[in-house]
Design an enzyme around this catalytic site. Structure first.
Site, PDB file in Angstrom:
ATOM      1  N   HIS B  86      -0.701  -5.472  -0.177  1.00 42.30           N
ATOM      2  CA  HIS B  86      -0.388  -4.704   1.026  1.00 42.30           C
ATOM      3  C   HIS B  86      -1.048  -5.318   2.258  1.00 42.30           C
ATOM      4  CE1 HIS B  86       0.851  -1.128   3.204  1.00 42.30           C
ATOM      5  NE2 HIS B  86      -0.339  -1.123   3.780  1.00 42.30           N
ATOM      6  N   ASN B 126      -3.960   0.658  -5.953  1.00 43.86           N
ATOM      7  CA  ASN B 126      -4.973  -0.281  -5.441  1.00 43.86           C
ATOM      8  C   ASN B 126      -4.671  -0.589  -3.958  1.00 43.86           C
ATOM      9  OD1 ASN B 126      -6.383  -2.683  -4.732  1.00 43.86           O
ATOM     10  ND2 ASN B 126      -6.576  -3.205  -6.913  1.00 43.86           N
ATOM     11  N   GLY B 128      -5.448  -2.856  -2.039  1.00 42.65           N
ATOM     12  CA  GLY B 128      -5.144  -4.253  -1.747  1.00 42.65           C
ATOM     13  C   GLY B 128      -3.895  -4.752  -2.441  1.00 42.65           C
ATOM     14  N   GLU B 129      -3.253  -3.890  -3.230  1.00 46.17           N
ATOM     15  CA  GLU B 129      -2.034  -4.309  -3.921  1.00 46.17           C
ATOM     16  C   GLU B 129      -0.850  -3.470  -3.402  1.00 46.17           C
ATOM     17  OE1 GLU B 129      -2.756  -4.818  -8.174  1.00 46.17           O
ATOM     18  OE2 GLU B 129      -4.674  -5.772  -7.779  1.00 46.17           O
ATOM     19  N   MET B 130      -0.457  -2.417  -4.124  1.00 45.66           N
ATOM     20  CA  MET B 130       0.694  -1.646  -3.668  1.00 45.66           C
ATOM     21  C   MET B 130       0.282  -0.537  -2.695  1.00 45.66           C
ATOM     22  SD  MET B 130       2.679  -1.749  -7.331  1.00 45.66           S
ATOM     23  CE  MET B 130       4.266  -1.042  -6.901  1.00 45.66           C
TER      24      MET B 130
END
Lengths: 336, 336
Positions: B86, B126, B128-130
């Site tokens: 993201h 997360n 930093g991810e989705m």
């Protein structure tokens, strides 16, 4: 009266004529025509284009492919107001659907590409989109043995060019038509394909003048029109429309009329993506283009009709991409 | 001697024993076993999981799906050193392949999720991810009529839960095994399936002790091992490995041994993605894990063997996702 205005007037006139005809009329008498299935001329070319369409290695980051913003699982769009590009760049405009885009008079909202072939190279090299460049994209593909073999088979030469790349992507995109919508079945004579409220919605769509612009096989896509004919549209996008291409001030805020095929899947709507839902889009269009305030019941009927325009979606196996070789330039997603 | 060291020693011992046997031996005598095809128990569950796997609406941005970083067109990886999340977040670690991940002893490089079911919920929430959260993800799915109907069919209830979501995704992922590699054909007795240099590479792989860790059906994935046994590894990633889970200092810099199945497709290599090519990875592994310096000829042979581990890739139609409803929460890619 400009030629364009004359054509618009003529189209409106035709629409009015059509609208007085029976809704049981044959397709030839309707302003909307059924979508024809794609005729694939060169299977190898299409299969190559399909791989390239899904290949993130055409981007600088190795993360973005054509399918990222024109997602074939989601109506050929990203379902975002405006797209996300390289380095999470916020795009200036809503990504139009790739479905039935071969029927468009030109590509992009401002028509700056004359066809899909001319369009396909744009995003690859756009710093805010895929952020690569044609030299690097070709170098990447040329280094991948699986691609080189496939280019050889399709084009008769192992030398990869950007023209071949865009030709293959365009050939694949030309297969992305969506026949067999319920509306098309109805058009072709299957009167049970639509429910009464959907037929009523179509009649209202025609009687209200929507078919002045949203007509033909793609229910749009075949002309440029002013966004905000009766009432000015307050866009959130900086896009100026067709004037950027023609340099003619008369074309300011003229945009390509979007296709309404599969419109249930292609939310949000308008070039700035500011209409989140179909009822909103229908309400705004009625107001700013036609000077009409649809009642909630009318709006519901038109939306019911619009949802009958969803046709056969892409129907193919997820492509498996040939692996990079040791010599393939690696993606650089975080390089400035 | 710890249990782990004992097991490692035993495995090395077995590998040495195996290596002295004929390469014509039956699979039962080899440290590597063929991959078995997936047995699908619940087709509806798998089909639902496949849609969810490709659905970008499980992310805050509406742009990232499971398939973004575990791309099934590209060996179940993103082919990046570390993933993009993201807001173009640079992930701390290389995305492992989802292919054959059901054979892993645990999920993630540090094994912090005991199985695929436990793994699937992680990236969704997360930041930093989705960058979504489980409440929002469920709210989104619950608002999509096509999903509600499918959850009803599969789970017998219209109420969507995150447990159902992860169960469906895990069921789909369990189908992502890759049987029928040339190496497996050879293991099963088709001696023409491999070329002489590939067989020689396999023998060298065994004789050198690689099968101490890279063994079993997945050629890895079944143990945690220190990265840098003979020589310290200078990682570019901040990841500390298994110690983060066990809080046992003995597990510092222990990582799950990655599967070598489809390793030709899953570049770059190691938990920090710093080995761009297979020759580099083989060279480094020999040096830091085994204290061996492979000659260029040896390296080439081992790489030739490794490339025979590519099996049947995912073979299904691109899923078409059910459209959002007017009530579906919209993505917010640019909200801070």
């Amino acid at each position: 009266m400009t030629l364009k205005a004359a054509l618009l007037s003529l189209t409106v006139g035709l629409a009015v004529t059509f609208s007085s005809a029976s809704v049981m009329a044959k397709p030839a008498d309707e302003p909307i025509q059924p979508i024809q299935p794609a005729k694939v001329k060169n299977v190898g070319l299409v299969e190559l284009g399909k791989k390239l369409y899904f290949d993130t290695r055409l981007s600088k980051s190795g993360f973005i492919s054509c399918n990222s913003c024109h997602n074939l699982s989601m109506g050929g769009t990203d379902n975002l107001k405006t797209s996300i590009g390289h380095n999470w760049n916020k795009g200036p405009i809503n990504a139009p659907t790739v479905l039935n885009s071969s029927l468009n008079v030109a590509q992009f909202w401002d028509g700056r590409a004359k066809d899909l072939n001319a369009q396909a190279g744009g995003p690859i090299a756009n710093p805010g989109e895929m952020a690569s460049n044609h030299t690097l994209a070709v170098e990447v593909l040329q280094s991948i043995p699986g691609y080189v073999a496939e280019f050889k088979t399709v084009f008769g030469t192992e030398k990869v060019t950007i023209e071949e790349v865009t030709k293959a992507i365009a050939a694949f995109e030309e297969t992305l038509v969506t026949p067999n919508s319920r509306f098309d079945k109805w058009l072709k004579g299957d009167k049970k394909a639509l429910k009464a409220d959907e037929v009523a919605g179509y009649k209202l769509f025609k009687d209200s003048g929507c078919t002045a612009c949203h007509n033909g096989a793609a229910v749009g896509g075949n002309s440029f029109q002013k966004m905000g004919v009766v009432e000015a549209y307050q866009a959130t996008s900086p896009a100026e429309g067709r004037v950027g291409v023609t340099k003619d001030e008369a074309d300011r805020f003229n945009f390509k009329v979007p296709t309404l095929r599969n419109v249930e899947l292609t939310y949000p709507y308008f070039h700035d993506g500011e209409a989140a839902t179909l009822p909103q889009a229908v309400d705004t269009m009625g107001r700013i283009q036609l000077g009409k305030k649809f009642t909630p019941e009318e709006n519901t009927k038109i939306v019911a009709f619009l949802k009958t325009l969803t046709g056969d979606q892409p129907n193919f196996k997820l492509p498996i991409l040939p692996p990079s070789s040791d010599a393939t330039p690696r993606p650089t997603p975080f390089d400035k």
